[in-house]
Design a protein around this motif. Structure first.
Motif, PDB file in Angstrom:
ATOM      1  N   GLN A   1       0.868  16.262  -2.324  1.00  0.00           N
ATOM      2  CA  GLN A   1       1.839  15.165  -2.309  1.00  0.00           C
ATOM      3  C   GLN A   1       2.325  14.872  -0.891  1.00  0.00           C
ATOM      4  N   LYS A   2       2.516  15.918  -0.099  1.00  0.00           N
ATOM      5  CA  LYS A   2       2.925  15.707   1.288  1.00  0.00           C
ATOM      6  C   LYS A   2       1.843  14.970   2.066  1.00  0.00           C
ATOM      7  N   ASP A   3       0.588  15.344   1.856  1.00  0.00           N
ATOM      8  CA  ASP A   3      -0.485  14.674   2.610  1.00  0.00           C
ATOM      9  C   ASP A   3      -0.632  13.222   2.172  1.00  0.00           C
TER      10      ASP A   3
ATOM     11  N   GLN B   1     -10.809  13.404  -4.009  1.00  0.00           N
ATOM     12  CA  GLN B   1     -11.503  14.682  -3.839  1.00  0.00           C
ATOM     13  C   GLN B   1     -10.953  15.453  -2.641  1.00  0.00           C
ATOM     14  N   LYS B   2     -10.603  14.718  -1.582  1.00  0.00           N
ATOM     15  CA  LYS B   2     -10.024  15.387  -0.410  1.00  0.00           C
ATOM     16  C   LYS B   2      -8.656  15.968  -0.748  1.00  0.00           C
ATOM     17  N   ASN B   3      -7.829  15.208  -1.475  1.00  0.00           N
ATOM     18  CA  ASN B   3      -6.493  15.689  -1.821  1.00  0.00           C
ATOM     19  C   ASN B   3      -6.549  16.897  -2.748  1.00  0.00           C
ATOM     20  N   LEU B   4      -7.569  16.950  -3.594  1.00  0.00           N
ATOM     21  CA  LEU B   4      -7.694  18.074  -4.518  1.00  0.00           C
ATOM     22  C   LEU B   4      -8.210  19.335  -3.842  1.00  0.00           C
ATOM     23  N   THR B   5      -8.512  19.261  -2.534  1.00  0.00           N
ATOM     24  CA  THR B   5      -8.898  20.476  -1.806  1.00  0.00           C
ATOM     25  C   THR B   5      -7.679  21.203  -1.240  1.00  0.00           C
ATOM     26  N   CYS B   6      -6.486  20.586  -1.334  1.00  0.00           N
ATOM     27  CA  CYS B   6      -5.264  21.268  -0.890  1.00  0.00           C
ATOM     28  C   CYS B   6      -4.947  22.420  -1.842  1.00  0.00           C
ATOM     29  N   LYS B   7      -4.222  23.402  -1.362  1.00  0.00           N
ATOM     30  CA  LYS B   7      -4.024  24.632  -2.131  1.00  0.00           C
ATOM     31  C   LYS B   7      -3.113  24.441  -3.341  1.00  0.00           C
TER      32      LYS B   7
ATOM     33  N   PHE C   1       3.151  10.900  -6.978  1.00  0.00           N
ATOM     34  CA  PHE C   1       4.109  11.438  -7.943  1.00  0.00           C
ATOM     35  C   PHE C   1       3.796  11.098  -9.402  1.00  0.00           C
ATOM     36  N   ILE C   2       2.724  10.335  -9.650  1.00  0.00           N
ATOM     37  CA  ILE C   2       2.307  10.060 -11.022  1.00  0.00           C
ATOM     38  C   ILE C   2       0.928  10.662 -11.311  1.00  0.00           C
ATOM     39  N   LEU C   3      -0.053  10.374 -10.446  1.00  0.00           N
ATOM     40  CA  LEU C   3      -1.424  10.801 -10.727  1.00  0.00           C
ATOM     41  C   LEU C   3      -1.718  12.232 -10.270  1.00  0.00           C
ATOM     42  N   LEU C   4      -1.307  12.591  -9.061  1.00  0.00           N
ATOM     43  CA  LEU C   4      -1.619  13.935  -8.559  1.00  0.00           C
ATOM     44  C   LEU C   4      -1.089  15.052  -9.459  1.00  0.00           C
ATOM     45  N   PRO C   5       0.129  14.956  -9.998  1.00  0.00           N
ATOM     46  CA  PRO C   5       0.575  16.019 -10.918  1.00  0.00           C
ATOM     47  C   PRO C   5      -0.349  16.205 -12.121  1.00  0.00           C
TER      48      PRO C   5
ATOM     49  N   TYR D   1       0.828  -1.209   0.000  1.00  0.00           N
ATOM     50  CA  TYR D   1       0.000   0.000   0.000  1.00  0.00           C
ATOM     51  C   TYR D   1       0.862   1.260   0.000  1.00  0.00           C
ATOM     52  N   PHE D   2       1.934   1.251   0.803  1.00  0.00           N
ATOM     53  CA  PHE D   2       2.765   2.452   0.893  1.00  0.00           C
ATOM     54  C   PHE D   2       3.387   2.780  -0.466  1.00  0.00           C
ATOM     55  N   GLY D   3       3.828   1.744  -1.184  1.00  0.00           N
ATOM     56  CA  GLY D   3       4.340   1.972  -2.537  1.00  0.00           C
ATOM     57  C   GLY D   3       3.279   2.548  -3.443  1.00  0.00           C
ATOM     58  N   GLY D   4       2.040   2.102  -3.268  1.00  0.00           N
ATOM     59  CA  GLY D   4       0.935   2.638  -4.057  1.00  0.00           C
ATOM     60  C   GLY D   4       0.685   4.111  -3.766  1.00  0.00           C
ATOM     61  N   TYR D   5       0.791   4.500  -2.489  1.00  0.00           N
ATOM     62  CA  TYR D   5       0.614   5.912  -2.126  1.00  0.00           C
ATOM     63  C   TYR D   5       1.675   6.786  -2.797  1.00  0.00           C
TER      64      TYR D   5
END
Length: 483
Positions: free
Chosen positions: A265-267, A253-259, A85-89, A76-80
């Motif tokens: 990525q940190k969260d 959706q929660k991660n996309l509420t970060c500024k 670093f692949i999807l969030l950008p 799981y940690f590898g998946g996070y």
């Protein structure tokens, strides 16, 4: 009565948080105004990821497979990291509200609708199954004794979730999930402490007892055909997080509420690290419970899901522990169900009704304000949850965690293939074939699993998700062009 009072206080806190964080408008509901603190998002995601199913089912896994589930958690940690670093950008570059809009940018409208539809079906079924298990436990061990009918338990639960999410949606959930995750973790620690006290152990003795027990075995490198074989579990864990977090509107959706991207990525990295620790605590609790059963002289239950509920309901640990357990179940269930309901509302409004796109919004909806449409969809999702939970009740199955992860292998596999093809291949599939490829892949996987079982005695585990995604990828490759 003490359970009801505690539950009332807890819900009052949730409603107070909803009142303080309320903001009118779809931007607050869908995106949280892009102002969420990344540390709160990371902590709150633990409760949303775990749910009441984890609290009940994961400790019971130690009876049949020891602590082998931790192998998957390391994956799981590898998946996070992959999600961070692949999807969030990609999501932040396109400034997405619904992550399935990416498929519209990359392929076209048919692929976009196909991906969103798979998510809606998967999430509604999975979230309702999780909430059903929790309602079932609360009904059997708490509310039956109080004379409260099951239908009332389900309806009141869903109405309360609707009440504190109806105004500001994801903006409120970032804060309520923090409270609920805290309650979940404190519950685990308190029950662990009570179990150690009943066994007359201090901290060091408890630690030694857990890791010297036969159920504390984690790694299995011997039998490659076993579902608990390390590399199967580890690689499956990576891909399960990619699809259930990175390709899931609920989690993203929660991660996309970060500024900004860096905060998100940190969260994500912190959330993955904390998740492994919390799962370790939950599995240690499972080992402690098997020691308690032996100490008290009660035989272990045949169903792993009953390991903790049966013992606590027996009254051996006292009424205070029952109250704590009930609060932990409610907190873990609500932190999963409330975000699922919000994500389903968001996806249906944006991906299906397209209320934020003037070019494609259906003409009748243009006569109604977008906020009113969103509120109506939110109520409909609440009603669908009630219907699905009652359907699970009619089926009468409570062994949910393994079923859920198996279902993920079928329903999220096409999403994995679609996004993998979009990110790692520059070709473009013929859109009219995409829905058929997405449907054919899980069907082929199902019959392939039956064939290998009957012919070779090999049963696919969660690695079926990887095979499913690969078949979708290959299908899209065959039906694609260089355009």
């Amino acid at each position: 009565m003490l359970v009801l009072i505690t539950t009332f206080i807890y819900f009052s806190l949730l409603l107070l948080i909803a009142y303080i964080t309320r903001r009118e408008g779809n931007d607050a509901f869908f995106r949280g105004n892009r102002q969420s603190p990344w540390s709160l998002v990371a902590f709150g995601m633990i409760g949303a990821t775990l749910s009441g199913v984890t609290f009940v089912s994961v400790p019971g896994m130690v009876v049949s497979s020891d602590m082998g589930y931790m192998q998957m958690c390391f994956g799981y940690f590898g998946g996070y990291l992959a999600v961070a670093f692949i999807l969030l950008p990609i999501y932040y570059k396109l400034n997405l509200t619904s992550i399935y809009t990416y498929l519209d940018h990359r392929f076209g409208k048919v692929s976009y609708k196909t991906g969103a539809s798979f998510f809606l079906l998967s999430k509604l079924t999975g979230a309702a199954a999780r909430l059903y298990l929790v309602c079932h436990i609360l009904q059997n061990y708490v509310f039956d004794d109080l004379g409260i009918p099951y239908l009332i338990t389900v309806m009141v639960t869903l109405v309360l979730i609707w009440l504190y999410t109806r105004k500001s949606g994801i903006r409120t959930l970032v804060w309520t999930d923090t409270l609920q995750t805290l309650c979940f973790i404190v519950t685990i620690i308190l029950i662990l402490y009570k179990a150690a006290d009943m066994l007359d152990m201090n901290f060091s003795e408890t630690w030694s007892a857990i890791w010297s027990d036969s159920h504390s075995r984690i790694f299995d490198f011997e039998d490659w055909a076993s579902r608990n074989f390390f590399w199967k579990q580890f690689l499956s864990g990576i891909f399960i997080v990619i699809v259930m977090t990175g390709l899931d509107q609920d989690m993203m959706q929660k991660n996309l509420t970060c500024k900004d991207l860096c905060s998100a990525q940190k969260d994500m990295c912190l959330s993955g690290f904390l998740f492994v620790i919390v799962i370790g605590l939950v599995m240690m609790l499972g080992v402690m419970m098997t020691l308690l059963y032996a100490h008290v002289g009660i035989p272990l239950p045949t169903a792993g899901d009953s390991l903790i509920p049966d013992f606590i309901a027996s009254g051996v640990m006292g009424e205070t522990v029952l109250v704590i357990f009930t609060l932990g179940i409610i907190a873990s269930a609500f932190s999963s169900a409330d975000s699922a309901m919000t994500a389903l509302t968001t996806s249906f409004c944006i991906d299906i009704l397209e209320i934020e796109d003037e070019r494609y919004c259906y003409t009748p909806l243009k006569k109604v304000s977008r906020e009113r449409v969103r509120k109506a969809v939110h109520i409909c999702m609440m009603l669908l949850f009630i219907l699905f939970i009652l359907g699970f009740k009619a089926l009468g199955s409570t062994s949910v965690i393994d079923t859920l992860l198996t279902m993920v292998s079928y329903t999220y596999g096409p999403l994995l293939g679609l996004y993998g093809f979009g990110i790692f291949c520059k070709r473009v599939p013929c859109e009219k074939f995409v829905p058929f490829i997405a449907l054919a892949s899980p069907i082929i996987c199902f019959f392939l699993d039956l064939f290998t079982q009957r012919s070779f005695g090999y049963k696919f585990g969660y690695e079926l998700l990887i095979l499913n995604g690969a078949l979708t990828y290959l299908g899209l490759l065959v039906a694609s062009s260089k355009r």
